[in-house]
Design a protein around this motif. Structure first.
Motif, mmCIF file in Angstrom:
data_model
loop_
_atom_site.group_PDB
_atom_site.id
_atom_site.type_symbol
_atom_site.label_atom_id
_atom_site.label_comp_id
_atom_site.label_asym_id
_atom_site.label_seq_id
_atom_site.Cartn_x
_atom_site.Cartn_y
_atom_site.Cartn_z
ATOM 1 N N ASP A 1 0.851 -1.185 0.000
ATOM 2 C CA ASP A 1 0.000 0.000 0.000
ATOM 3 C C ASP A 1 0.892 1.242 0.000
ATOM 4 O OD1 ASP A 1 0.893 0.381 2.596
ATOM 5 O OD2 ASP A 1 -0.869 -0.547 3.491
ATOM 6 N N LEU A 2 0.275 2.400 -0.052
ATOM 7 C CA LEU A 2 1.044 3.646 -0.165
ATOM 8 C C LEU A 2 1.967 3.888 1.024
ATOM 9 C CD1 LEU A 2 -1.139 6.470 -1.739
ATOM 10 C CD2 LEU A 2 1.119 5.688 -2.447
ATOM 11 N N VAL A 3 1.479 3.517 2.227
ATOM 12 C CA VAL A 3 2.295 3.731 3.428
ATOM 13 C C VAL A 3 3.576 2.907 3.356
ATOM 14 C CG1 VAL A 3 2.380 3.440 5.940
ATOM 15 C CG2 VAL A 3 0.298 4.316 4.855
ATOM 16 N N MET A 4 3.430 1.652 2.918
ATOM 17 C CA MET A 4 4.613 0.791 2.816
ATOM 18 C C MET A 4 5.549 1.288 1.714
ATOM 19 S SD MET A 4 2.237 -2.569 3.158
ATOM 20 C CE MET A 4 3.338 -3.938 2.831
ATOM 21 N N LEU A 5 4.958 1.721 0.589
ATOM 22 C CA LEU A 5 5.783 2.226 -0.506
ATOM 23 C C LEU A 5 6.564 3.467 -0.065
ATOM 24 C CD1 LEU A 5 6.490 1.923 -3.556
ATOM 25 C CD2 LEU A 5 4.689 3.582 -4.014
ATOM 26 N N ALA B 1 5.291 -2.242 -7.166
ATOM 27 C CA ALA B 1 4.392 -1.143 -6.830
ATOM 28 C C ALA B 1 5.130 0.179 -7.026
ATOM 29 C CB ALA B 1 3.943 -1.279 -5.376
ATOM 30 N N THR B 2 4.454 1.140 -7.619
ATOM 31 C CA THR B 2 5.001 2.487 -7.782
ATOM 32 C C THR B 2 3.910 3.477 -7.411
ATOM 33 O OG1 THR B 2 4.238 2.726 -10.058
ATOM 34 C CG2 THR B 2 6.398 1.692 -9.741
ATOM 35 N N TYR B 3 4.264 4.738 -7.262
ATOM 36 C CA TYR B 3 3.249 5.744 -6.987
ATOM 37 C C TYR B 3 2.181 5.779 -8.069
ATOM 38 C CZ TYR B 3 5.730 7.339 -2.917
ATOM 39 O OH TYR B 3 6.294 7.400 -1.686
ATOM 40 N N PRO B 4 2.571 5.839 -9.367
ATOM 41 C CA PRO B 4 1.514 5.864 -10.389
ATOM 42 C C PRO B 4 0.643 4.610 -10.367
ATOM 43 C CG PRO B 4 3.664 6.386 -11.341
ATOM 44 C CD PRO B 4 3.906 5.995 -9.941
ATOM 45 N N SER B 5 1.245 3.445 -10.085
ATOM 46 C CA SER B 5 0.433 2.225 -10.112
ATOM 47 C C SER B 5 -0.537 2.187 -8.938
ATOM 48 C CB SER B 5 1.317 0.972 -10.137
ATOM 49 O OG SER B 5 1.892 0.722 -8.867
ATOM 50 N N LEU B 6 -0.163 2.792 -7.809
ATOM 51 C CA LEU B 6 -1.039 2.786 -6.635
ATOM 52 C C LEU B 6 -2.017 3.952 -6.628
ATOM 53 C CD1 LEU B 6 1.363 1.729 -3.720
ATOM 54 C CD2 LEU B 6 -0.384 0.348 -4.842
#
Lengths: 300, 300
Positions: B174-178, B252-257
């Protein structure tokens, strides 16, 4: 060996001391990233003779300074040694599955984790010199320790020796080239171990620093010759790595270039040279003397 | 970008300055072990945007101190960055054959040499902080720089971020982990770049040090989001590595999430936050402001 019981006691004390300090310096196993921290701890704790830290403490005793002044140096040296073993064992390097009788780090974990664990152990070594409280050590000594450790570990020290070793594979080495490899690959860090004590000693006369450094140079080379001899003569279950590995890889060793008996003689000559270098020291230097004798009598 | 010409001039000056200093710090290509030294030079010289050194120099300008006081810090940071790229590209890690439009180090040389070159570059970073002459920098500042760099590079910094990234492969992030990965993997070293300037500034008010640190945290994350966006949107010949690599590896990347537009927005918000943090600084901080704007407008 005559002084084996005294050395055993001294070694045990130093091992316990540095292992407690390593335990403190290494991040807890459960702290994220947990797998990385477990690999770092696996590589450093639970095995290892602690020869280098013991040399640092023996140097401190020879110079009459408290062991506390070389704790950070001893930990930093052992962390660098641990990182080098993890990376040396990697498939692209020496490709060793076994280390100190246990699966090597990349076998116990995985290759990527082993690369990162080695990297992070090196970083931690320098962090330790900069951050750990050291008894009465001022910042100029810390800076000198960082410089000495970096010189010993870098491309014109330990890492350079490993590169020379790799470059030499498949070529015909003579004794001068072999010695050059070992002076860098193992000798530089052994010298740095004793230097940690010299650097921590205020107002040390240069002659005494030089004497200790010469001692360290001699035993460093003797240590490597004995390692080569153990590889030829030892058993896997005693030395904890695959016996005869150097023969299988067709690597030049002291016994292969000189013969077994002359290699023993060369190691003994170096140890005697090391002992002569300590003549200006009182019995505080006895642990250094015992270590020199131990190096050529050890069976692992 | 409005201030592109001024930033281009500032970048060029900083690049020239740090490249001259790197050239000095790196061992000569012909010095044995030559192959290792060539690999170290290949990994660091001749390419690279020098974002981190430029941040250190921009920090110095914001604080009104001479660039000479951060030369060693800038070199050390860039050596750590260079080592991390060499190791990240290894087959056991990200397995990238291309870096900055050229074969990655292990392709140009070999895997063992690349491992050792990365190792020795890290060592050289710490050697530089301990050994290089630094204008009016006393040993307590050097020790603080070693500690800051080690914190940023080690298992709870950059190396830890890379480990978290590897651990996360094949899992749903998820975003937090990324964000946690990037704060460590790239953010820590970017923060350390600006810290080199703060540490070199005598009697710096804590509020100004905190403002610079907050700036660095914000642009570090913005930098990574932009990197992710470039990977999705960029062309291989512009960004110098294989485009879409993250998609191929299902990372996972910002754009993908978040989606592409919200990722752009997040990067812009971070840059605005960074700029607000600089409000207490005069126009000496303009290079820092230009860099923040550059990060979200760059195309490589």
């Amino acid at each position: 060996m005559q002084n084996a019981p005294q050395l055993k006691t001294f070694f045990s004390e130093c091992q316990a001391r540095v292992e407690a300090a390593l335990e403190q310096a290494l991040p807890p196993a459960e702290q994220p990233p947990a797998r990385l921290h477990q690999a770092m701890r696996y590589a450093v704790l639970g095995s290892g003779k602690r020869v280098r830290p013991t040399l640092a403490y023996a140097g401190a005793q020879a110079l009459g300074i408290p062991k506390g002044r070389v704790d950070a140096g001893a930990v930093a040296i052992e962390l660098i040694h641990g990182y080098s073993l993890v990376h040396d064992d990697l498939p692209a390097m020496d490709d060793d599955d076994l280390r100190r009788g246990r699966p090597s780090c990349h076998k116990a974990f995985d290759e990527a984790t082993a690369i990162l664990a080695g990297d992070a152990l090196q970083t931690l070594a320098f962090a330790t010199l900069a951050q750990e409280p050291i008894d009465e050590i001022d910042d100029s000594i810390r800076v000198a320790m960082v410089a000495a450790l970096a010189r010993a570990a870098g491309s014109i020290g330990m890492a350079g020796g490993q590169a020379l070793d790799l470059e030499s594979e498949g070529t015909e080495l003579d004794l001068v080239m072999l010695e050059n490899i070992h002076i860098h690959k193992t000798g530089a860090l052994i010298r740095a171990s004793v230097q940690m004590a010299s650097l921590a000693c205020p107002d040390l006369e240069p002659a005494r620093a030089d004497a200790l450094d010469h001692y360290a140079k001699c035993i460093g080379l003797a240590f490597q010759i004995q390692d080569d001899l153990l590889d030829v003569e030892g058993e896997t279950d005693v030395i904890g790595k695959q016996s005869g590995a150097d023969v299988v890889h067709a690597k030049a060793t002291y016994p292969s270039l000189m013969g077994i008996a002359p290699a023993h003689e060369a190691a003994n000559d170096l140890v005697n040279d090391a002992l002569r270098s300590l003549e200006c020291f009182d019995d505080g230097a006895d642990p250094l003397r015992w270590i020199a004798q131990y190096i050529v009598s050890r069976d692992r």
